[in-house]
Every structure is written in C-alpha cells, then in structure tokens.
Design an enzyme around this catalytic site. Structure first.
Site, PDB file in Angstrom:
ATOM      1  N   HIS A  50     -34.525 -60.190  10.329  1.00 47.30           N
ATOM      2  CA  HIS A  50     -34.562 -60.567  11.745  1.00 47.30           C
ATOM      3  C   HIS A  50     -33.466 -59.795  12.471  1.00 47.30           C
ATOM      4  O   HIS A  50     -32.473 -59.366  11.864  1.00 47.30           O
ATOM      5  CB  HIS A  50     -34.331 -62.059  11.901  1.00 47.30           C
ATOM      6  CG  HIS A  50     -35.452 -62.902  11.407  1.00 47.30           C
ATOM      7  ND1 HIS A  50     -35.589 -64.221  11.776  1.00 47.30           N
ATOM      8  CD2 HIS A  50     -36.488 -62.636  10.564  1.00 47.30           C
ATOM      9  CE1 HIS A  50     -36.663 -64.730  11.199  1.00 47.30           C
ATOM     10  NE2 HIS A  50     -37.223 -63.785  10.444  1.00 47.30           N
ATOM     11  N   GLU A  52     -31.011 -60.639  14.412  1.00 46.19           N
ATOM     12  CA  GLU A  52     -29.644 -61.152  14.278  1.00 46.19           C
ATOM     13  C   GLU A  52     -29.084 -60.831  12.895  1.00 46.19           C
ATOM     14  O   GLU A  52     -27.903 -60.482  12.763  1.00 46.19           O
ATOM     15  CB  GLU A  52     -29.610 -62.662  14.513  1.00 46.19           C
ATOM     16  CG  GLU A  52     -30.046 -63.079  15.904  1.00 46.19           C
ATOM     17  CD  GLU A  52     -31.551 -63.331  16.035  1.00 46.19           C
ATOM     18  OE1 GLU A  52     -31.937 -63.986  16.996  1.00 46.19           O
ATOM     19  OE2 GLU A  52     -32.334 -62.855  15.170  1.00 46.19           O
ATOM     20  N   CYS A  80     -33.521 -68.280  14.926  1.00 46.78           N
ATOM     21  CA  CYS A  80     -34.158 -69.236  14.019  1.00 46.78           C
ATOM     22  C   CYS A  80     -33.079 -69.858  13.123  1.00 46.78           C
ATOM     23  O   CYS A  80     -31.929 -69.415  13.113  1.00 46.78           O
ATOM     24  CB  CYS A  80     -35.215 -68.526  13.175  1.00 46.78           C
ATOM     25  SG  CYS A  80     -34.525 -67.516  11.837  1.00 46.78           S
ATOM     26  N   CYS A  83     -31.225 -67.317  10.870  1.00 43.87           N
ATOM     27  CA  CYS A  83     -30.263 -66.508  11.622  1.00 43.87           C
ATOM     28  C   CYS A  83     -29.051 -67.331  12.049  1.00 43.87           C
ATOM     29  O   CYS A  83     -27.921 -66.848  12.016  1.00 43.87           O
ATOM     30  CB  CYS A  83     -30.946 -65.870  12.823  1.00 43.87           C
ATOM     31  SG  CYS A  83     -32.181 -64.637  12.351  1.00 43.87           S
TER      32      CYS A  83
END
Length: 155
Positions: A50, A52, A80, A83
């Site tokens: 992801h 991040e 999420c 993250c």
C-alpha cells in the site's frame, strides 16, 4: 509546497505505469519531502505494498532509521488497519488524508473485513491457532536478549 499534490501526482504516475491502484502517500520531515509514492501492489505482486507502507519503507531506508516520529504523512485515502499499524510502529503522529474508507469501499476497495476482525465483531476472517509447548520458540526471547546484552557490553 502542496504535499498532497505530490501524493496525487505519484498515484497517477503509478496507475499509468500499472504499478497499483488509486492510492498515494507523501512523507515529510520539516520542509523536506522524504518520499512521494504510489502503491505498488500490482508491480510488486505484494498485498502489503500500500502507498503508506511503500512510503514508510522508502523513508526508513533513506533516513537510516525506523523512527519516523518527526515526520508527517499525507495520504490520498484514509489508511487501512495494516497501514495504521505501520504508521504507529514507525512513530508517525500526524496523518492527513482526503478520501475516506467509505469512499474507497464505494470504488471496490473495502477494508471492512479487516476492521471487523480487529474490533472482534467477525472472528471468521482467519482461524488463529495457538501452538503450545514450543521451547524452541520460547528460547528466541532469551537469544534476543543475550545478543542485545552482548552488543551493549562490547561497546
């Protein structure tokens, strides 16, 4: 400087290259941009890539530390739970985001299964089995502390 725009630009570039979906992040320390990235899930065939997570990896490598407590994250979407875990572990105390988890879900990127597992409302997501009586696993703690102690006494 518009740090969110850097995240948006990185996201568009990443999507155009087929690296990942509509998510990006910028990490800033003071006035210095440390990382501006898109997610790279498709490129890396990695569900943990992801934006991040990628930004944290880049920032930690660039700064030579896992402590990002003096950094701020600008994310194109609300992080999420995975993250958020990495954000908290890295020490980041401030996150700016635009799209919400509901916006993401509307576009086919729902993380509700993670959130419901973590809040205890749905234990069917994964079957967790505690393995008992594993002395070799228990000894890992002792080994870790022994190495840590040896490192301190050798200085």
């Amino acid at each position: 400087m518009d740090y969110m725009k850097l995240a948006v630009d990185a996201t568009v570039e990443g999507m155009d290259k087929g690296h990942g979906g509509p998510f990006g992040a910028t990490i800033v320390r003071g006035d210095e941009v440390i990382a501006a990235v898109s997610n790279t899930m498709m490129k890396d065939t990695d569900p943990s890539a992801h934006a991040e997570m990628v930004a944290i990896r880049v920032a930690c490598e660039k700064l030579g530390t896992m402590d990002l407590s003096d950094c701020v994250i600008y994310a194109t979407c609300e992080p999420c739970p995975m993250c958020m875990g990495a954000i908290i572990w890295s020490g980041v105390k401030e996150v700016h985001y635009c799209s919400t988890r509901n916006d993401a879900a509307t576009h086919g990127f729902s993380d509700i299964h993670l959130r419901e597992y973590l809040d205890g409302s749905d234990e069917s997501v994964v079957n967790m089995i505690k393995v008992e009586d594993r002395e070799d696993c228990d000894n890992l703690w002792e080994h870790f502390h022994k190495l840590k102690e040896e490192k301190v006494t050798s200085i």
